[in-house]
Structure formats: structure tokens, C-alpha cells
Design a protein around this motif. Structure first.
Motif, PDB file in Angstrom:
ATOM      1  N   ASN A   1      10.172  -6.595  -6.713  1.00  0.00           N
ATOM      2  CA  ASN A   1      10.865  -5.465  -6.111  1.00  0.00           C
ATOM      3  C   ASN A   1      10.404  -5.294  -4.665  1.00  0.00           C
ATOM      4  OD1 ASN A   1       8.382  -3.540  -6.320  1.00  0.00           O
ATOM      5  ND2 ASN A   1       8.622  -4.463  -8.334  1.00  0.00           N
ATOM      6  N   CYS A   2      10.934  -4.302  -3.997  1.00  0.00           N
ATOM      7  CA  CYS A   2      10.658  -4.116  -2.570  1.00  0.00           C
ATOM      8  C   CYS A   2       9.159  -3.976  -2.291  1.00  0.00           C
ATOM      9  CB  CYS A   2      11.415  -2.886  -2.062  1.00  0.00           C
ATOM     10  SG  CYS A   2      11.129  -2.508  -0.320  1.00  0.00           S
ATOM     11  N   SER A   3       8.470  -3.122  -3.044  1.00  0.00           N
ATOM     12  CA  SER A   3       7.060  -2.874  -2.742  1.00  0.00           C
ATOM     13  C   SER A   3       6.164  -4.034  -3.168  1.00  0.00           C
ATOM     14  CB  SER A   3       6.591  -1.569  -3.402  1.00  0.00           C
ATOM     15  OG  SER A   3       6.797  -1.575  -4.795  1.00  0.00           O
ATOM     16  N   THR A   4       6.479  -4.684  -4.297  1.00  0.00           N
ATOM     17  CA  THR A   4       5.673  -5.818  -4.731  1.00  0.00           C
ATOM     18  C   THR A   4       5.836  -6.993  -3.776  1.00  0.00           C
ATOM     19  OG1 THR A   4       5.877  -5.121  -7.035  1.00  0.00           O
ATOM     20  CG2 THR A   4       5.169  -7.373  -6.647  1.00  0.00           C
ATOM     21  N   SER A   5       7.059  -7.235  -3.308  1.00  0.00           N
ATOM     22  CA  SER A   5       7.245  -8.302  -2.332  1.00  0.00           C
ATOM     23  C   SER A   5       6.527  -7.969  -1.024  1.00  0.00           C
ATOM     24  CB  SER A   5       8.732  -8.553  -2.080  1.00  0.00           C
ATOM     25  OG  SER A   5       9.375  -7.396  -1.595  1.00  0.00           O
ATOM     26  N   THR A   6       6.418  -6.672  -0.709  1.00  0.00           N
ATOM     27  CA  THR A   6       5.633  -6.263   0.456  1.00  0.00           C
ATOM     28  C   THR A   6       4.163  -6.601   0.255  1.00  0.00           C
ATOM     29  OG1 THR A   6       7.161  -4.456   0.966  1.00  0.00           O
ATOM     30  CG2 THR A   6       4.948  -4.299   1.899  1.00  0.00           C
ATOM     31  N   MET A   7       3.644  -6.341  -0.955  1.00  0.00           N
ATOM     32  CA  MET A   7       2.255  -6.687  -1.279  1.00  0.00           C
ATOM     33  C   MET A   7       2.013  -8.186  -1.075  1.00  0.00           C
ATOM     34  SD  MET A   7      -0.584  -5.291  -2.615  1.00  0.00           S
ATOM     35  CE  MET A   7      -2.160  -5.909  -3.257  1.00  0.00           C
ATOM     36  N   VAL A   8       2.941  -9.005  -1.547  1.00  0.00           N
ATOM     37  CA  VAL A   8       2.793 -10.452  -1.415  1.00  0.00           C
ATOM     38  C   VAL A   8       2.921 -10.876   0.050  1.00  0.00           C
ATOM     39  CG1 VAL A   8       3.858 -12.668  -2.025  1.00  0.00           C
ATOM     40  CG2 VAL A   8       3.590 -10.893  -3.761  1.00  0.00           C
ATOM     41  N   HIS A   9       3.876 -10.279   0.742  1.00  0.00           N
ATOM     42  CA  HIS A   9       4.096 -10.625   2.149  1.00  0.00           C
ATOM     43  C   HIS A   9       2.861 -10.301   2.988  1.00  0.00           C
ATOM     44  CE1 HIS A   9       7.235 -11.244   5.424  1.00  0.00           C
ATOM     45  NE2 HIS A   9       6.164 -10.865   6.083  1.00  0.00           N
TER      46      HIS A   9
ATOM     47  N   ALA B   1      -1.847  -0.164   0.679  1.00  0.00           N
ATOM     48  CA  ALA B   1      -1.265   0.864   1.545  1.00  0.00           C
ATOM     49  C   ALA B   1       0.129   0.441   2.009  1.00  0.00           C
ATOM     50  CB  ALA B   1      -2.182   1.118   2.741  1.00  0.00           C
ATOM     51  N   ALA B   2       0.280  -0.837   2.352  1.00  0.00           N
ATOM     52  CA  ALA B   2       1.586  -1.331   2.806  1.00  0.00           C
ATOM     53  C   ALA B   2       2.602  -1.300   1.671  1.00  0.00           C
ATOM     54  CB  ALA B   2       1.441  -2.750   3.356  1.00  0.00           C
ATOM     55  N   ALA B   3       2.187  -1.766   0.492  1.00  0.00           N
ATOM     56  CA  ALA B   3       3.108  -1.780  -0.649  1.00  0.00           C
ATOM     57  C   ALA B   3       3.511  -0.359  -1.034  1.00  0.00           C
ATOM     58  CB  ALA B   3       2.447  -2.487  -1.830  1.00  0.00           C
ATOM     59  N   ALA B   4       2.547   0.556  -1.041  1.00  0.00           N
ATOM     60  CA  ALA B   4       2.847   1.954  -1.371  1.00  0.00           C
ATOM     61  C   ALA B   4       3.792   2.568  -0.345  1.00  0.00           C
ATOM     62  CB  ALA B   4       1.555   2.761  -1.451  1.00  0.00           C
ATOM     63  N   SER B   5       3.678   2.148   0.901  1.00  0.00           N
ATOM     64  CA  SER B   5       4.592   2.640   1.939  1.00  0.00           C
ATOM     65  C   SER B   5       6.023   2.209   1.640  1.00  0.00           C
ATOM     66  CB  SER B   5       4.158   2.118   3.314  1.00  0.00           C
ATOM     67  OG  SER B   5       2.881   2.598   3.666  1.00  0.00           O
ATOM     68  N   ALA B   6       6.177   0.983   1.133  1.00  0.00           N
ATOM     69  CA  ALA B   6       7.516   0.521   0.765  1.00  0.00           C
ATOM     70  C   ALA B   6       8.049   1.316  -0.421  1.00  0.00           C
ATOM     71  CB  ALA B   6       7.479  -0.974   0.426  1.00  0.00           C
ATOM     72  N   LEU B   7       7.188   1.580  -1.390  1.00  0.00           N
ATOM     73  CA  LEU B   7       7.622   2.336  -2.566  1.00  0.00           C
ATOM     74  C   LEU B   7       7.958   3.793  -2.202  1.00  0.00           C
ATOM     75  CD1 LEU B   7       6.356   2.074  -6.129  1.00  0.00           C
ATOM     76  CD2 LEU B   7       6.357   4.339  -5.118  1.00  0.00           C
TER      77      LEU B   7
END
Length: 483
Positions: free
Chosen positions: A265-273, A286-292
Motif C-alpha cells: 500500500n501507499c505507506s508500506t511502499s514508502t517504508m520500502v522506498h 516517520a515517513a511511512a506514517a506520514s503517508a498513512l
């Protein structure tokens, strides 16, 4: 048109794709593996610039694959979560979500997601002990969190706390300790995993206590994961022996299992990115939570409550659905980017709702929710578009019945999703194939042009659409007074 030998009558490997570039006649064979093809294969399809074609298309350097919003582009290979959207099926590491929700608990499911197997009794004992004894937050960090305004959004507090947490763990920072520290030393990785899972509930409770203007409640290691969260949120002047209602703790635990991971999903892909840069995991969280935090992701269940409140009564449901058909109303909690049938989590969560209503009383909006669901599922307009209730449709009703404020819903989403974030972060580093994420683009902007000095440029009036305009500032009459 000339055709390469790849298009001859010779038998082709079954697991391959033949692609012919009609511009040049060149054909390439692309291997199909796990029903996917590598996008880099298309860089072999190079062509000269056509007459009048923009040089910025980079045509001589190979074909680009454009997929806005990653509708059909796989970012990684993964062994964590599988979703069959056409059948409404979800499993973690091979275990159906229904079985985990019924028989497991959140910490056990988190271990499964992160380490690939259900823990043995001795493994679970160490795992749960470590997490529940890594719940305390440094005093200086607590002081920083206390400075947040009482009307701060709880997700802002959560994100800020995790971003700052990186500064409180310099020994866990690859920028200070060496970029391969998590690749070379798994004990350091494991320590950060239990730290993050342990502190996620504490930070969430702190965000809640700020909102209600109460002192922070220290965590307790003798409670379960969700019991401890409810305790830190709700403990007032009762004796230390106070414990949250076990039925509510169980309901929240099931909800946490349902929200723990959901693939890319958007936030998990942010975590990986973000994790691909080898930055510390606190910054990644923090980055993934920002996406969520965005309303299109973690704010969906809040939007459902606002929608049901606006409908107001069962009698208004038909008119509301008619408004949806006429594009005058927005329908929240139905449909999903992946699922084309009912979200399997929504089936489990409906049963959890009854458990919560037994303790906290029946949520009045449930009647509107049921009527809306029943009417939509009988209407060809919605069924033909595969618009079925998803997990957000019911979870908001449960949170509302439990008395959580609307803006706290995303926090109750992100706390369990931290387990999924960590699972994907660990998988990426363990793979030995980590590369920094760097998507390409298709440039459609201006071609090369020369700089014009400001006094030679054509004057034009600027609007807010074009750029910065004069912004109203408060300036007192005292400040404007002339000497």
C-alpha cells in the motif's frame, strides 16, 4: 517491415514474451517469471528520433514504462503477504487472515510477519517480554512531545516523535555507525524492531493524553500489548491494579491483526522506498506514517463516520445512494484498490463490532451502516463496479463505540501497521539485493531555452495558480506608525 529472428517460426520458451518494436522491427524475448517481466527489458528497444520528435523523449536510449500510481507495476518481490483481490482472500506468510484473527494475537502475528514463521513457545516468551519491556520513552523525548499543542492532530505527534526518536538512538543510525550495520549485524536490527514495536503504543497513548490534557501514564509490562495501550490512554486516579476490560482489549487486538500488513500500500511502499537509502528505521517509520496520515489512506474510516453522520437516518439512505450515482455524493468505505470482491477483513471485523457493542452499548450509526450496505449490495450500479464494504467501513464504527475521537483513528491504524512496515524493511535488507529506489519519469516540460534577464522579461500579473501572490499579514497600527 524487417523482423528479427526472434519472430521466426522457431519454438519459443513457454515462459517468455515476444515484444516487437514496430518503429524499428526489432524483437526481444523477455522472460516471464512469477507472472511478471522486468521493466528494464524494454530499455533494449531503442529507436532514432522521429521527425519532429522532442529530444527530451530520450528515444535513442530505450523505451520507458509509464505507470502512474503504480497501478500494475511490482516494486519488490515479497514472501510476506498475498492478496487475491478477485476472490477476496488475504494471507500472511501462508496463513489466512481469518485464522490469524480467530486463533492468534497481535504480537504473535507481528512475529510471523517479521520473521516468517509462527514463534515457538520459548520464542514467543522472549519476543513478548522484550517488546513489553521496551515501551518506555526517554525523558527528553517525553518533554519534547509534551510541547505539542493540545489541539495537535495525534498523527502529527506520532510522526514527530518517531522522527525525533532517531536522534535518541545514535547507536542505531547507519549514518553514524556505517551504512551496512543492519545488513552485517542482525542483533542490532532485532533490537530496533522490539524498540519500535514497544514504543509505538506509548507514543500513541501520549498523543491521546495530550488531546485530553492529562499527564502521561507510564507503561506496564505485565499487561498484553493492547491492554497496555488502553491502560496508558485511560488510567486516571484509579489504583495501580486497574485493568482495561479484557473484551475491549481482545477486540482491539483483533483489529490490530487485521491492520498489521496489507502488501504494498501507499505507506508500506514508502517504508520500502525510504528504507532503500539505508537510513535508520525510526526515520523510515516517520515517513511511512506520514503517508498513512493522508485522508486517502489512513483517514478512510474517519470519512465513513462523517458520511454516516451526514446521512442521519435509515430513511435517508436511498436519497444518499441516488446522490452517489449522480456524482453529488461521495461513498466511503466501499471498494478497494486491490479487492474486486468483499474485503475479507470486513467479514471478521463485523463480528468484532458485536463484541464491542456488548461492552460499550450499540453504536446508533450501525443501523444506518447496515441499511446502506444492504441497499448498495442490491443495486446493480454498485455491484457492477465491485463496490463492496471494506475494512474501513466497519472499523470506524467500532472505534466510535469505544469512545475514540475521530482524529485518533489513523493512530489506531498506524500502530499495528508498524509491524508490517518492519517486516518489509527487514525483508528488503535481508534480501542482499537492496538498491536505492529511483523511479524514472517521462518528461513533458519545456524544451531547452535560454535565460532572459529580469528587466527584459514581459511583465505579467501573477495569480495564485501561477505562483506566489501577496499574502495578508497582520501588522498592528503601532508597527505602521511613522516617526
Amino acid at each position: 517491415m524487417a523482423v528479427s529472428s526472434a519472430t521466426s517460426s522457431a519454438p519459443k520458451p513457454k515462459n517468455s514474451l515476444t515484444v516487437i518494436d514496430n518503429r524499428t522491427g526489432k524483437a526481444i524475448e523477455v522472460e516471464i517469471k512469477n507472472n511478471s517481466i522486468p521493466a528494464t527489458a524494454f530499455t533494449q528497444l531503442k529507436a532514432p528520433l522521429a521527425k519532429g520528435e522532442r529530444a527530451e523523449n530520450d528515444t535513442p536510449y530505450g523505451l520507458r514504462v509509464l505507470d502512474p500510481a503504480f497501478v500494475n507495476t511490482a516494486m519488490i518481490t515479497s514472501s510476506i503477504t498475498y492478496i487475491d483481490g478477485n476472490k477476496g482472500f488475504l494471507m500472511h506468510r501462508g496463513y489466512p487472515i481469518e485464522q490469524l484473527a480467530e486463533k492468534s494475537n497481535f504480537l504473535e502475528t507481528a512475529y510471523l510477519l517479521i520473521y516468517g514463521e509462527l514463534p515457538s513457545k520459548s520464542q514467543y516468551k522472549v519476543w513478548s517480554w522484550e517488546i513489553m519491556n521496551h515501551t518506555f520513552v526517554a525523558e527528553d523525548l517525553q518533554a519534547m512531545i509534551r510541547q505539542m499543542r493540545y489541539d495537535s492532530h495525534p498523527m502529527s505527534v506520532f510522526i514527530s516523535a518517531f522522527a525525533a526518536m532517531s536522534a535518541f538512538a545514535p547507536e542505531a543510525n547507519p549514518a553514524l555507525q556505517g551504512q551496512d550495520m543492519y545488513i552485517n549485524d542482525k542483533s542490532i536490527m532485532n533490537k530496533q524492531i522490539v524498540r519500535i514495536l514497544g514504543k509505538a503504543t506509548t507514543v500513541a497513548a501520549m498523543a491521546y493524553r495530550i488531546r485530553i490534557n492529562r499527564r502521561f501514564t507510564p507503561p506496564r509490562s505485565d499487561l498484553s500489548y493492547t491492554e497496555n495501550l488502553l491502560y496508558m490512554m485511560d488510567h486516571m486516579a484509579e489504583p495501580y491494579s486497574y485493568r482495561p476490560d479484557p473484551r475491549l482489549a481482545k477486540a482491539l487486538d483483533i483489529l490490530f491483526i487485521l491492520h498489521a500488513d496489507h502488501e504494498m500500500n501507499c505507506s508500506t511502499s514508502t517504508m520500502v522506498h525510504v528504507g532503500s537509502s539505508l537510513v535508520d528505521p525510526y526515520s523510515c517509520i516517520a515517513a511511512a506514517a506520514s503517508a498513512l496520515y493522508g485522508p486517502l489512506h489512513g483517514g478512510a474510516n474517519e470519512a465513513v463516520i462523517r458520511m454516516l453522520t451526514r446521512i442521519g437516518s435509515v430513511e435517508n439512505v436511498p436519497a444518499f445512494l441516488e446522490g452517489v450515482k449522480q456524482k453529488k455524493e461521495l461513498l466511503f468505505g466501499f471498494g478497494h484498490r486491490v479487492y474486486r470482491e468483499t474485503d475479507p477483513r470486513s467479514k471478521v471485523i463485523r463480528e468484532v463490532a458485536d463484541m464491542v457493542f456488548e461492552v460499550c452499548g450499540r453504536e446508533p450509526l450501525i443501523d444506518i451502516a447496515i441499511a446502506l450496505k444492504d441497499a448498495a449490495l442490491k443495486d446493480e450500479y454498485f455491484t457492477s463496479r465491485k463496490l463492496y464494504p471494506n475494512v474501513d467501513y466497519w472499523s470506524g464504527l467500532i472505534y466510535k463505540a469505544m469512545g475514540f475521537p475521530l482524529d485518533f483513528y489513523p493512530v489506531l491504524f498506524v500502530v499495528p501497521r508498524v509491524a508490517g512496515y518492519l517486516a518489509h524493511w527487514k525483508q528488503q535488507l535481508d534480501s542482499g539485493k537492496n538498491k536505492i529506489s529511483r523511479p524514472r519519469q517521462v518528461y513533458v516540460g519545456k524544451s531547452r531555452r535560454d535565460y532572459v534577464p529580469i528587466d527584459q522579461r514581459e511583465d505579467r500579473e501573477v495569480t495564485a495558480k501561477d505562483g506566489i501572490t501577496a499574502i495578508p499579514h497582520y501588522i498592528s497600527k503601532r508597527r505602521l506608525a511613522k516617526i
